[in-house]
Design a protein around this motif. Structure first.
Motif, PDB file in Angstrom:
ATOM      1  N   GLY A 194       2.388   2.575  -2.424  1.00 55.54           N
ATOM      2  CA  GLY A 194       2.257   3.307  -3.688  1.00 55.54           C
ATOM      3  C   GLY A 194       3.312   2.931  -4.719  1.00 55.54           C
ATOM      4  O   GLY A 194       3.409   3.562  -5.771  1.00 55.54           O
ATOM      5  N   LYS A 195       4.065   1.873  -4.454  1.00 51.81           N
ATOM      6  CA  LYS A 195       5.174   1.478  -5.345  1.00 51.81           C
ATOM      7  C   LYS A 195       4.652   1.040  -6.711  1.00 51.81           C
ATOM      8  O   LYS A 195       5.145   1.471  -7.751  1.00 51.81           O
ATOM      9  CB  LYS A 195       5.991   0.323  -4.719  1.00 51.81           C
ATOM     10  CG  LYS A 195       6.385   0.544  -3.284  1.00 51.81           C
ATOM     11  CD  LYS A 195       7.137  -0.634  -2.712  1.00 51.81           C
ATOM     12  CE  LYS A 195       6.369  -1.939  -2.651  1.00 51.81           C
ATOM     13  NZ  LYS A 195       5.255  -1.971  -1.677  1.00 51.81           N
ATOM     14  N   THR A 196       3.653   0.139  -6.700  1.00 48.21           N
ATOM     15  CA  THR A 196       3.111  -0.359  -7.968  1.00 48.21           C
ATOM     16  C   THR A 196       2.504   0.784  -8.764  1.00 48.21           C
ATOM     17  O   THR A 196       2.733   0.921  -9.973  1.00 48.21           O
ATOM     18  CB  THR A 196       2.034  -1.440  -7.699  1.00 48.21           C
ATOM     19  OG1 THR A 196       2.660  -2.522  -7.020  1.00 48.21           O
ATOM     20  CG2 THR A 196       1.391  -1.939  -8.974  1.00 48.21           C
ATOM     21  N   THR A 197       1.751   1.632  -8.078  1.00 48.28           N
ATOM     22  CA  THR A 197       1.113   2.757  -8.763  1.00 48.28           C
ATOM     23  C   THR A 197       2.178   3.639  -9.414  1.00 48.28           C
ATOM     24  O   THR A 197       2.041   4.026 -10.578  1.00 48.28           O
ATOM     25  CB  THR A 197       0.278   3.574  -7.748  1.00 48.28           C
ATOM     26  OG1 THR A 197      -0.652   2.686  -7.128  1.00 48.28           O
ATOM     27  CG2 THR A 197      -0.459   4.696  -8.424  1.00 48.28           C
ATOM     28  N   GLY A 255       0.797  -1.229   0.000  1.00 50.76           N
ATOM     29  CA  GLY A 255       0.000   0.000   0.000  1.00 50.76           C
ATOM     30  C   GLY A 255       0.824   1.272   0.000  1.00 50.76           C
ATOM     31  O   GLY A 255       0.270   2.373   0.056  1.00 50.76           O
TER      32      GLY A 255
HETATM   33  P1  ATP Z   1       1.723  -3.745  -2.855  1.00 49.13           P
HETATM   34  O1  ATP Z   1       3.101  -4.177  -2.538  1.00 49.13           O
HETATM   35  O2  ATP Z   1       0.693  -4.338  -1.962  1.00 49.13           O
HETATM   36  O3  ATP Z   1       1.384  -3.811  -4.314  1.00 49.13           O
HETATM   37  P2  ATP Z   1       2.213  -0.947  -3.284  1.00 49.13           P
HETATM   38  O4  ATP Z   1       3.195  -0.202  -2.480  1.00 49.13           O
HETATM   39  O5  ATP Z   1       2.597  -1.362  -4.631  1.00 49.13           O
HETATM   40  O6  ATP Z   1       1.684  -2.175  -2.458  1.00 49.13           O
HETATM   41  P3  ATP Z   1      -0.074   0.214  -4.560  1.00 49.13           P
HETATM   42  O7  ATP Z   1      -0.510  -1.098  -5.161  1.00 49.13           O
HETATM   43  O8  ATP Z   1       0.517   1.222  -5.458  1.00 49.13           O
HETATM   44  O9  ATP Z   1       0.906  -0.015  -3.350  1.00 49.13           O
HETATM   45  O10 ATP Z   1      -1.328   0.830  -3.803  1.00 49.13           O
HETATM   46  C1  ATP Z   1      -1.286   2.093  -3.157  1.00 49.13           C
HETATM   47  C2  ATP Z   1      -2.682   2.415  -2.668  1.00 49.13           C
HETATM   48  O11 ATP Z   1      -3.533   2.659  -3.782  1.00 49.13           O
HETATM   49  C3  ATP Z   1      -3.328   1.303  -1.870  1.00 49.13           C
HETATM   50  O12 ATP Z   1      -4.063   1.873  -0.816  1.00 49.13           O
HETATM   51  C4  ATP Z   1      -4.238   0.622  -2.869  1.00 49.13           C
HETATM   52  O13 ATP Z   1      -5.360   0.052  -2.252  1.00 49.13           O
HETATM   53  C5  ATP Z   1      -4.654   1.794  -3.759  1.00 49.13           C
HETATM   54  N1  ATP Z   1      -4.912   1.382  -5.151  1.00 49.13           N
HETATM   55  C6  ATP Z   1      -4.019   0.828  -6.000  1.00 49.13           C
HETATM   56  N2  ATP Z   1      -4.584   0.611  -7.217  1.00 49.13           N
HETATM   57  C7  ATP Z   1      -5.874   1.026  -7.113  1.00 49.13           C
HETATM   58  C8  ATP Z   1      -6.979   1.075  -8.022  1.00 49.13           C
HETATM   59  N3  ATP Z   1      -6.859   0.633  -9.286  1.00 49.13           N
HETATM   60  N4  ATP Z   1      -8.146   1.557  -7.565  1.00 49.13           N
HETATM   61  C9  ATP Z   1      -8.267   2.013  -6.300  1.00 49.13           C
HETATM   62  N5  ATP Z   1      -7.265   2.010  -5.388  1.00 49.13           N
HETATM   63  C10 ATP Z   1      -6.090   1.526  -5.775  1.00 49.13           C
END
Ligand code: ATP
Length: 305
Positions: A43-46, A41
């Motif tokens: 935000g890395k993937t985003t 969560g």
């Molecule tokens: P992980 O390791 O679990 O993938 P992360 O650091 O990559 O975590 P993200 O996947 O970027 O985190 O998510 C960041 C936030 O954005 C989280 O709260 C997630 O629920 C939210 N989020 C990600 N994608 C979406 C989407 N398509 N719609 C709504 N919320 C989203």
């Protein structure tokens, strides 16, 4: 001259009211292995998806992303032609063989048939999957699938490789094999973006990284430098305390703890050794501090909660 491959300025991404990425800025130089380290969560993937146009940043005058001179919001295809993507999920075609999965992908890039079969053999050899060339995807182990996805991302000889949690859930042997391959690619000049919540992976591979929490950048730098600058080098771990220990003296230690595990941080190894002798606190372990400790210090959270 230093070549900048990626420049992100004040990037924010909202999903409704949630800001998944908040005002993030960073630069990535050619041949770097740039890490985004943070818990679920963060935000890395985003952020990584925004780099190749798979997610769009919020529109604001002061925000910009530049990858090889292109804005992924407008020039997704140009970036994809230069980049290889390893997504978090294994999205191989289960009905096809290893070879067929690579073949289909190579057609997206317009490779000629003669070239394709040579490239497939090269990549299977590189990722140590040659024996599995004719196997169906469902017959591969998790580690083999992950290696195949990396091979697939390399089909167009990318200058930039973006990997989202490449070794999550894999055993240490496969993880090490993948790390070796990524180091080799980096030595060959490929720029790597790596998102991970494994501090060991970030420490082993990244030439530079940002530590993220709840969409924000907490720290940025070279892994070893970050540790040197922001945290005491030694940790005494005390496990399974039946009753809390109270340290009655002022030995310049910093204590983090829960009921079953204390972490005592110090600049001096001797101080921690003396505490063990003086208090005899039970099961103990003295080690060097790591990025997980740094994350805990700066956020109060664990990376793998
Ligand atoms: P992980 O390791 O679990 O993938 P992360 O650091 O990559 O975590 P993200 O996947 O970027 O985190 O998510 C960041 C936030 O954005 C989280 O709260 C997630 O629920 C939210 N989020 C990600 N994608 C979406 C989407 N398509 N719609 C709504 N919320 C989203």
């Amino acid at each position: 001259m230093i070549d900048t491959v990626i420049k992100a300025d004040n990037v924010t991404k909202s999903y409704g009211n949630l800001k998944a990425v908040k005002n993030l800025s960073f630069q990535v130089e050619k041949s770097a292995c740039f890490g985004m380290l943070g818990p679920n969560g963060a935000g890395k993937t985003t952020m990584s998806r925004m780099l190749y146009g798979n997610a769009l940043r919020d529109n604001s005058g002061k925000s910009a992303i530049n990858v090889f001179g292109y804005d992924p919001g407008y020039n997704e295809l140009q970036i994809k032609a230069l980049a290889g993507i390893v997504p978090q999920e294994n999205n191989l075609d289960l009905e096809l063989s290893v070879e067929q999965n690579l073949f289909i992908y190579s057609r997206f890039y317009g490779l000629r048939k003669r070239e394709i079969s040579k490239r497939i053999d090269e990549l299977l050899n590189f990722m140590e999957l040659t024996e599995k060339k004719k196997s169906k995807i469902r017959d591969l182990s998790g580690g083999m699938k992950r290696r195949l996805i990396i091979a697939r991302a390399l089909i167009n000889r990318p200058k930039l490789l973006i990997l989202d949690e490449p070794t999550t859930g894999l055993d240490p042997q496969v993880r090490n094999l993948i790390w070796d391959k990524l180091r080799k690619l980096q030595r060959e000049g490929v720029t790597i973006i790596l998102t991970t919540h494994y501090m060991e992976e970030a420490f082993q591979l990244c030439t530079r990284l940002i530590i993220m929490n709840l969409g924000e950048k907490i720290l940025e730098g070279r892994p070893a430098q970050l540790l040197k600058k922001h945290i005491e080098p030694y940790v005494l771990e005390i496990f399974n305390q039946e009753k809390p220990v109270t340290f009655h003296d002022n030995r310049n230690i910093r204590i983090e703890g829960t009921e079953s595990r204390y972490l005592l941080y110090s600049n001096e190894l001797e101080t921690l050794k003396r505490i063990v002798t003086d208090y005899n606190p039970g099961d103990v372990y003295i080690r060097q501090s790591n990025l997980e400790d740094l994350f805990l210090k700066t956020t109060g959270r664990h990376l793998n909660e």
